[in-house]
Design a protein around this motif. Sequence first.
Motif, PDB file in Angstrom:
ATOM      1  N   UNK A 214       0.851  -1.192   0.000  1.00  0.00           N
ATOM      2  CA  UNK A 214       0.000   0.000   0.000  1.00  0.00           C
ATOM      3  C   UNK A 214       0.886   1.241   0.000  1.00  0.00           C
ATOM      4  N   UNK A 215       0.362   2.302  -0.612  1.00  0.00           N
ATOM      5  CA  UNK A 215       1.128   3.544  -0.734  1.00  0.00           C
ATOM      6  C   UNK A 215       1.814   3.685  -2.073  1.00  0.00           C
ATOM      7  N   UNK A 216       1.447   2.848  -3.056  1.00  0.00           N
ATOM      8  CA  UNK A 216       2.045   2.908  -4.391  1.00  0.00           C
ATOM      9  C   UNK A 216       1.410   4.029  -5.221  1.00  0.00           C
ATOM     10  N   UNK A 217       2.079   4.457  -6.286  1.00  0.00           N
ATOM     11  CA  UNK A 217       1.517   5.519  -7.125  1.00  0.00           C
ATOM     12  C   UNK A 217       0.180   5.104  -7.736  1.00  0.00           C
ATOM     13  N   UNK A 218      -0.746   6.038  -7.780  1.00  0.00           N
ATOM     14  CA  UNK A 218      -2.075   5.890  -8.383  1.00  0.00           C
ATOM     15  C   UNK A 218      -3.030   5.020  -7.563  1.00  0.00           C
ATOM     16  N   UNK A 259       5.539  11.954  -8.009  1.00  0.00           N
ATOM     17  CA  UNK A 259       4.427  12.908  -7.950  1.00  0.00           C
ATOM     18  C   UNK A 259       3.065  12.223  -7.919  1.00  0.00           C
ATOM     19  N   UNK A 260       3.024  10.916  -8.138  1.00  0.00           N
ATOM     20  CA  UNK A 260       1.751  10.194  -8.141  1.00  0.00           C
ATOM     21  C   UNK A 260       1.499   9.424  -6.844  1.00  0.00           C
ATOM     22  N   UNK A 261       2.386   9.577  -5.872  1.00  0.00           N
ATOM     23  CA  UNK A 261       2.225   8.852  -4.609  1.00  0.00           C
ATOM     24  C   UNK A 261       1.106   9.468  -3.770  1.00  0.00           C
ATOM     25  N   UNK A 262       0.360   8.648  -3.026  1.00  0.00           N
ATOM     26  CA  UNK A 262      -0.661   9.184  -2.134  1.00  0.00           C
ATOM     27  C   UNK A 262      -0.029   9.962  -0.986  1.00  0.00           C
ATOM     28  N   UNK A 263      -0.759  10.929  -0.451  1.00  0.00           N
ATOM     29  CA  UNK A 263      -0.290  11.660   0.719  1.00  0.00           C
ATOM     30  C   UNK A 263      -0.283  10.731   1.932  1.00  0.00           C
ATOM     31  N   UNK A 264       0.408  11.159   2.987  1.00  0.00           N
ATOM     32  CA  UNK A 264       0.556  10.300   4.162  1.00  0.00           C
ATOM     33  C   UNK A 264      -0.789   9.889   4.740  1.00  0.00           C
ATOM     34  N   UNK A 265      -1.721  10.858   4.860  1.00  0.00           N
ATOM     35  CA  UNK A 265      -3.034  10.520   5.414  1.00  0.00           C
ATOM     36  C   UNK A 265      -3.775   9.562   4.493  1.00  0.00           C
ATOM     37  N   UNK A 266      -3.649   9.761   3.179  1.00  0.00           N
ATOM     38  CA  UNK A 266      -4.287   8.862   2.215  1.00  0.00           C
ATOM     39  C   UNK A 266      -3.671   7.466   2.291  1.00  0.00           C
ATOM     40  N   UNK A 267      -2.359   7.422   2.464  1.00  0.00           N
ATOM     41  CA  UNK A 267      -1.678   6.129   2.572  1.00  0.00           C
ATOM     42  C   UNK A 267      -2.186   5.359   3.783  1.00  0.00           C
TER      43      UNK A 267
END
Length: 453
Positions: A214-218, A259-267
């Motif tokens: 989890x935490x991968x781009x897109x 630039x496509x990685x989720x933000x920390x809270x989203x991760x």
Amino acid sequence: MRPISAELLQKYNVPAPRYTSYPTVPFWEINLESNQWISLVKKAYHEFGDQEGITLYIHLPYCESLCTYCGCNKRITKNHAVEMPYIMAVMKEWQTYLDILPEKPKLAGIHLGGGTPTFFSPESLREMLVFINESTEVLPEAEFSFEGHPNNTTREHLQTLFDLGFRRVSYGVQDFDLAVQKAIHRIQPLEKVKQACDMAREIGYESVNFDLIYGLPHQTLETMEETFREVGNLRPDRIAFYSYAHLPSAFPSQKSFEKFLPKESEKRYLYEKGKELLNQMGYLEIGMDHFALPGDALYVAKIEKSLHRNFMGYTTSPSKILLGLGNSSISDVHYAYGQNTKEIDLYKEQMGLGYLALSKSHGQTEEDIQIKKLILELICNQKTTWNLCFYTLLGKDIWEKLKEFQFEGLIQFDTSGMEILEEGIPFIRNICVVFDKRMKTRNEKKFTFSKAI
């Protein structure tokens, strides 16, 4: 479990070791000469080998293409002529240990990691493994496992390894969403993964593991749900649900999708959604990143409090002796750690000359052994008791930090021991750092660790 507050997430989502060892590799300090290493290997086998045997980790470093998220030690090539020279070097390294150990040492397990072990042909793997099996006494409860790429794990791979005693296979799935797969250069259709699972089960493998990240781009909550829907249909026995470690300074290929990685809270939401879906599918959280179905040996070990952890992650093997073969592989012989040279050609040259390939090592002090035991108990069982000797070493600063964790509802502790509560499990790496005396004596900012959450 209540959701993690934004305040705790911000406070504790900092770089921290994964504690597959203590001390962790960057803080090894007591280097050993070859004769000292040999002496400690002999000592460990004399003390533990007859009862527990040896576990082997064999590093097979080649891959045909680069997965841009990957932080493993690997070399990218389509030239399969590299196989046998490397296999011969591994066999020579094992022979150096056979010359050290008693005749026919007891073997508790083998794990093939990489790189991509299934880059190697079944014939190459067979030659190496037959040599190892015939030179050892394979224990009845020995566990043999390997990491396979769904795109190139053939029925012949699976059958060959099954015939040699392998019963567990781990497939690096990561994510089923095509946009994610394209970004990380790991395109593997669902049909390929299903075929690899079906073949393993038809042949008789007892456990199939998926590595997911989890935490991968897109990645989004919607793509995560779809990935887990397919995972549920395939029903692997174990799942390793890892946090993506973004370390572009060490692995420049990761910059391509930064630039496509989720933000920390989203991760964090991705993890919580993934864990929720796993719970709904009947998986039990074993510990850091790992889940298993009821009946799987890892699940049983968790319930029976017999779980162990080493450089390969969680394991049911009680062996205190892990010997790493191959370039960059790490050994743990209870009294010392050692890591082989990372450079493949240098490793092969050293093997050709009959040298040990150790590039760095660490001799354990008695305090190191005590702290290692405590940290592993926390990571495996989420609780520990203080023995009288260690209790005196804790110190005021540790007690104050434990009080802070307790106030935050993450742990319970008293003068006899401590327990990590369910709300504290996501912060287990941060909790272990409190006991890391090696890190406290060095400037940890000089070293690169992935973030804890």
